[in-house]
Design an enzyme around this catalytic site. Structure first.
Site, PDB file in Angstrom:
ATOM      1  N   ASP A  34      -2.304 -17.001  -1.571  1.00 58.09           N
ATOM      2  CA  ASP A  34      -1.537 -17.992  -0.830  1.00 58.09           C
ATOM      3  C   ASP A  34      -1.318 -17.424   0.581  1.00 58.09           C
ATOM      4  O   ASP A  34      -1.542 -16.236   0.815  1.00 58.09           O
ATOM      5  CB  ASP A  34      -0.195 -18.205  -1.553  1.00 58.09           C
ATOM      6  CG  ASP A  34       0.786 -19.020  -0.750  1.00 58.09           C
ATOM      7  OD1 ASP A  34       0.410 -20.119  -0.314  1.00 58.09           O
ATOM      8  OD2 ASP A  34       1.934 -18.564  -0.568  1.00 58.09           O
ATOM      9  N   ASP A  86       1.437 -18.817   3.395  1.00 61.78           N
ATOM     10  CA  ASP A  86       2.823 -18.799   3.883  1.00 61.78           C
ATOM     11  C   ASP A  86       3.743 -18.115   2.884  1.00 61.78           C
ATOM     12  O   ASP A  86       3.837 -18.525   1.723  1.00 61.78           O
ATOM     13  CB  ASP A  86       3.308 -20.232   4.142  1.00 61.78           C
ATOM     14  CG  ASP A  86       2.646 -20.831   5.365  1.00 61.78           C
ATOM     15  OD1 ASP A  86       2.470 -20.101   6.357  1.00 61.78           O
ATOM     16  OD2 ASP A  86       2.299 -22.022   5.338  1.00 61.78           O
ATOM     17  N   GLY A 143       3.810 -29.738   5.762  1.00 61.83           N
ATOM     18  CA  GLY A 143       4.670 -30.032   6.908  1.00 61.83           C
ATOM     19  C   GLY A 143       4.976 -31.513   7.082  1.00 61.83           C
ATOM     20  O   GLY A 143       6.130 -31.907   7.283  1.00 61.83           O
TER      21      GLY A 143
HETATM   22 MG   LIG Z   1       3.766 -19.663  -0.162  1.00 60.99          MG
END
Ligand SMILES: [Mg+2]
Length: 227
Positions: free
Chosen positions: A9, A11, A52
């Protein structure tokens, strides 16, 4: 089955990016004169929504239902485009470092001949900017499933399934590294084992389904990670 690939992953996992994301959202809202400010407490709650654009929409539905008019999605897309430009500019210049142990683990994995991949709900532009700012080479990662080509966000397994398809590997041959409950659910739904390294914003997430949980990867050798 021996592990042949690590799937990361981005972020919260490669780097603590969420503060840079939050600041880019707030700067965008200010530029557009919206008067919205996402503080850390609110942002922590909004992070339960992956993506987002989806996050902005969830905020509007909850806090500004008067903005629920035709054209809202287009407006949100415009905001998100500006937010992405601000975010990528910030991280590409090295504003956000890699989390402890990530650079060393990537080097160990490459030396051991493991294949590397990315499965993320963020955009490819964001990933490439982060790599530019942290010294990770995109060429080290055989494939990257980002929101551009895997638009259904975690906890849906789409990004992971796409990576497995491209690597031509069964899930048993791969290990996912995630920081959040949504990420664990996505990886598990694709049949993958998952190691969790909770991040600042996911410290309270449940680790249900994770094979192991570490504060970060600094003390974890590749052998330890795979064992
Ligand atoms: Mg993440």
């Amino acid at each position: 089955m021996n592990t042949q690939a690590l799937i990361f992953d981005v972020d919260g996992t490669l780097a603590e990016t969420e503060e840079a994301h939050r600041q880019a959202f707030n700067q965008t809202f200010a530029e557009f004169g919206l008067g919205w400010v996402w503080d850390q407490n609110l942002y922590g709650k909004l992070l339960k929504v992956s993506g987002g654009k989806e996050r902005i929409k969830a905020y509007v539905l909850d806090q500004h239902p008067e903005m629920l008019v035709p054209g809202l999605d287009l407006r949100i897309a415009t905001l998100h485009q500006r937010k992405t430009a601000l975010y990528t500019a910030a991280v590409a210049t090295g504003d956000v470092p890699l989390r402890p142990g990530i650079a060393r683990l990537v080097a160990e994995a490459r030396a051991a001949g493991l294949r590397l991949a990315i499965a993320t709900t963020t955009t490819r532009a964001n990933v490439l900017a982060l790599m530019q700012g942290t010294g990770l080479s995109p060429e080290w990662f055989e494939t990257m499933a980002c929101s551009d080509d895997a638009p259904i966000k975690k906890p849906d397994p789409q990004a992971y399934l796409l990576v497995l398809e491209r690597l031509k590997l069964p899930p048993e041959a791969c290990l996912a590294i995630e920081d959040s409950a949504n990420g664990i659910r996505a990886a598990r739904a694709a049949g993958l084992d998952v190691v969790m390294i909770p991040s600042a914003y996911t410290a309270g997430d449940k680790a249900d389904g994770a094979r192991s949980v570490w504060a970060d990867l600094a003390p974890v050798s590749l052998t330890h990670l795979l064992g």
